[in-house]
Write a protein that holds these residues in place. Structure first.
Motif, PDB file in Angstrom:
ATOM      1  N   GLU A 139       0.836  -1.208   0.000  1.00 51.12           N
ATOM      2  CA  GLU A 139       0.000   0.000   0.000  1.00 51.12           C
ATOM      3  C   GLU A 139       0.868   1.255   0.000  1.00 51.12           C
ATOM      4  OE1 GLU A 139      -2.953  -0.294   3.078  1.00 51.12           O
ATOM      5  OE2 GLU A 139      -3.678  -2.214   2.297  1.00 51.12           O
ATOM      6  N   ASN A 140       2.006   1.194   0.672  1.00 53.49           N
ATOM      7  CA  ASN A 140       2.922   2.344   0.692  1.00 53.49           C
ATOM      8  C   ASN A 140       3.434   2.674  -0.709  1.00 53.49           C
ATOM      9  OD1 ASN A 140       4.745   4.241   2.257  1.00 53.49           O
ATOM     10  ND2 ASN A 140       6.276   2.980   1.216  1.00 53.49           N
ATOM     11  N   LEU A 141       3.679   1.628  -1.513  1.00 50.29           N
ATOM     12  CA  LEU A 141       4.183   1.850  -2.872  1.00 50.29           C
ATOM     13  C   LEU A 141       3.135   2.533  -3.750  1.00 50.29           C
ATOM     14  CD1 LEU A 141       6.018  -1.556  -3.344  1.00 50.29           C
ATOM     15  CD2 LEU A 141       7.099   0.693  -3.119  1.00 50.29           C
ATOM     16  N   SER A 193       1.530  10.110  -1.958  1.00 47.58           N
ATOM     17  CA  SER A 193       1.489  11.311  -1.118  1.00 47.58           C
ATOM     18  C   SER A 193       2.489  11.236   0.038  1.00 47.58           C
ATOM     19  CB  SER A 193       0.073  11.535  -0.574  1.00 47.58           C
ATOM     20  OG  SER A 193      -0.268  10.485   0.305  1.00 47.58           O
ATOM     21  N   HIS A 194       3.079  10.056   0.296  1.00 48.23           N
ATOM     22  CA  HIS A 194       4.033   9.967   1.413  1.00 48.23           C
ATOM     23  C   HIS A 194       5.417  10.506   1.030  1.00 48.23           C
ATOM     24  CE1 HIS A 194       5.702   6.241  -0.469  1.00 48.23           C
ATOM     25  NE2 HIS A 194       6.759   6.473   0.264  1.00 48.23           N
ATOM     26  N   ILE A 195       5.636  10.738  -0.265  1.00 48.18           N
ATOM     27  CA  ILE A 195       6.995  11.050  -0.728  1.00 48.18           C
ATOM     28  C   ILE A 195       7.542  12.323  -0.085  1.00 48.18           C
ATOM     29  CG2 ILE A 195       8.305  11.777  -2.760  1.00 48.18           C
ATOM     30  CD1 ILE A 195       6.666   9.689  -4.352  1.00 48.18           C
ATOM     31  N   VAL A 214       8.218  11.420   3.790  1.00 48.13           N
ATOM     32  CA  VAL A 214       9.170  10.364   4.155  1.00 48.13           C
ATOM     33  C   VAL A 214      10.484  10.495   3.396  1.00 48.13           C
ATOM     34  CG1 VAL A 214       9.508   7.849   4.243  1.00 48.13           C
ATOM     35  CG2 VAL A 214       7.254   8.821   4.725  1.00 48.13           C
ATOM     36  N   HIS A 215      10.417  11.054   2.177  1.00 47.24           N
ATOM     37  CA  HIS A 215      11.614  11.126   1.330  1.00 47.24           C
ATOM     38  C   HIS A 215      11.941  12.554   0.885  1.00 47.24           C
ATOM     39  CE1 HIS A 215      10.968   6.832   1.147  1.00 47.24           C
ATOM     40  NE2 HIS A 215       9.848   6.977   0.475  1.00 47.24           N
ATOM     41  N   PRO A 216      11.846  13.547   1.752  1.00 43.62           N
ATOM     42  CA  PRO A 216      12.078  14.925   1.285  1.00 43.62           C
ATOM     43  C   PRO A 216      13.494  15.115   0.747  1.00 43.62           C
ATOM     44  CG  PRO A 216      12.048  14.842   3.679  1.00 43.62           C
ATOM     45  CD  PRO A 216      11.604  13.488   3.194  1.00 43.62           C
ATOM     46  N   GLY A 261      18.781   4.600  -0.109  1.00 46.74           N
ATOM     47  CA  GLY A 261      18.353   5.579   0.885  1.00 46.74           C
ATOM     48  C   GLY A 261      16.840   5.616   1.038  1.00 46.74           C
ATOM     49  N   VAL A 262      16.122   5.506  -0.108  1.00 43.08           N
ATOM     50  CA  VAL A 262      14.661   5.524  -0.081  1.00 43.08           C
ATOM     51  C   VAL A 262      14.135   4.295   0.666  1.00 43.08           C
ATOM     52  CG1 VAL A 262      12.620   5.277  -1.561  1.00 43.08           C
ATOM     53  CG2 VAL A 262      14.414   6.918  -2.165  1.00 43.08           C
ATOM     54  N   VAL A 263      14.727   3.129   0.398  1.00 44.99           N
ATOM     55  CA  VAL A 263      14.282   1.898   1.056  1.00 44.99           C
ATOM     56  C   VAL A 263      14.521   1.992   2.567  1.00 44.99           C
ATOM     57  CG1 VAL A 263      14.784  -0.574   1.279  1.00 44.99           C
ATOM     58  CG2 VAL A 263      14.455   0.420  -0.987  1.00 44.99           C
ATOM     59  N   GLN A 279      14.423   4.670   4.366  1.00 45.40           N
ATOM     60  CA  GLN A 279      13.400   5.565   4.921  1.00 45.40           C
ATOM     61  C   GLN A 279      12.047   4.860   4.998  1.00 45.40           C
ATOM     62  OE1 GLN A 279      14.055   8.647   2.024  1.00 45.40           O
ATOM     63  NE2 GLN A 279      15.339   9.854   3.407  1.00 45.40           N
ATOM     64  N   ASP A 280      11.681   4.121   3.944  1.00 47.46           N
ATOM     65  CA  ASP A 280      10.397   3.420   3.962  1.00 47.46           C
ATOM     66  C   ASP A 280      10.364   2.358   5.061  1.00 47.46           C
ATOM     67  OD1 ASP A 280       8.767   4.601   1.998  1.00 47.46           O
ATOM     68  OD2 ASP A 280       9.954   3.664   0.422  1.00 47.46           O
ATOM     69  N   ILE A 281      11.460   1.597   5.178  1.00 47.83           N
ATOM     70  CA  ILE A 281      11.487   0.528   6.187  1.00 47.83           C
ATOM     71  C   ILE A 281      11.330   1.124   7.586  1.00 47.83           C
ATOM     72  CG2 ILE A 281      13.005  -1.152   7.304  1.00 47.83           C
ATOM     73  CD1 ILE A 281      13.975  -2.007   4.545  1.00 47.83           C
TER      74      ILE A 281
HETATM   75 FE   LIG Z   1       8.515   5.445   0.022  1.00 48.89          FE
END
Ligand SMILES: [Fe+2]
Length: 222
Positions: free
Chosen positions: A27-29, A33-35, A38-40, A168-170, A172-174
């Motif tokens: 669902e996160n993928l 809108s989380h980008i 979570v990934h600024p 780096g993105v992974v 942050q998501d984890i």
């Molecule tokens: Fe993400």
């Protein structure tokens, strides 16, 4: 054109594991809108925020995808270095796609030559980010990622930059998804959930997966 077909470069990242249920990751993928939150530093900021109203969902028997179109941008030296045959403007079609129950393309892009007023012309190149999501237990998941592109295939520098950013993105998501899992664990079975317009893609993919799993007899209908 398949991943193994000629004309594609595929870069595979080392496998990861997270202490969170697979459904949260999938669902996160689909939740673009989380980008900005979570990934600024790695992927974007408010300026890159997708407009949920401007997205288009396409659902067939075998696939579910959410598309959006990026407005025309003037070509510059960095985009010319990547795309052969680039004219004055480029546009992109971006998608998140569920390929079966455990493989997601997030975020795939098709880049086109374009006119200043937003007419898309010939396809310049395509890139796919593949996320393999394999449940380990009810609350832990194996996570496999790879990037495939059919342009600038010999550019090792682009691959190195992509894979470093992916890593780096992974991370942050984890971190976020493991925190959500701990929260769910503390609350027990959560039924009251608040959703917003930007959650439409994630909610649609949840319903689709529940349908597939129920049809296949893997879980009983609620
Ligand atoms: Fe993400």
């Amino acid at each position: 054109m398949g991943l193994e077909g000629p004309g594609w470069r595929v870069d595979v990242a080392p496998p990861r594991r997270l202490a969170a249920r697979a459904q949260l990751l999938i669902e996160n993928l689909f939740d673009q809108s989380h980008i900005e939150f979570v990934h600024p530093s790695t992927l974007g900021n408010a300026a890159a925020r997708p407009d949920p109203i401007a997205t288009e969902m396409v659902e067939t028997e075998t696939r579910f995808s959410v598309w959006r179109t990026v407005p025309p941008m003037a070509a510059d030296d960095s985009s010319r270095a990547v795309f052969d045959g680039l004219g004055d403007y480029l546009m992109a079609r971006i998608r998140v796609e569920l390929l079966g129950v455990s493989l997601v393309n997030s975020v795939g892009s098709q880049t086109f030559n374009a006119t200043a007023d937003g007419q898309m012309l010939d396809l310049l190149g395509e890139m796919n980010f593949l996320h393999g999501v394999t449940p380990e237990t009810a609350t832990s998941t194996h996570y496999f990622t790879a990037a495939a592109r059919n342009f600038a295939r010999d550019a090792d520098g682009i691959s190195a930059a992509l894979m470093a950013r992916n890593d780096g993105v992974v991370d942050q998501d984890i971190a976020v998804l493991e925190a959500v899992e701990r929260h769910l664990d503390a609350l027990g079975d959560v039924r009251a959930e608040v959703t917003f317009a930007s959650d439409a893609g994630a909610m649609q993919v949840r319903r689709r997966m529940e349908r597939i799993l129920t049809q296949d007899g893997l879980v009983r209908a609620a």
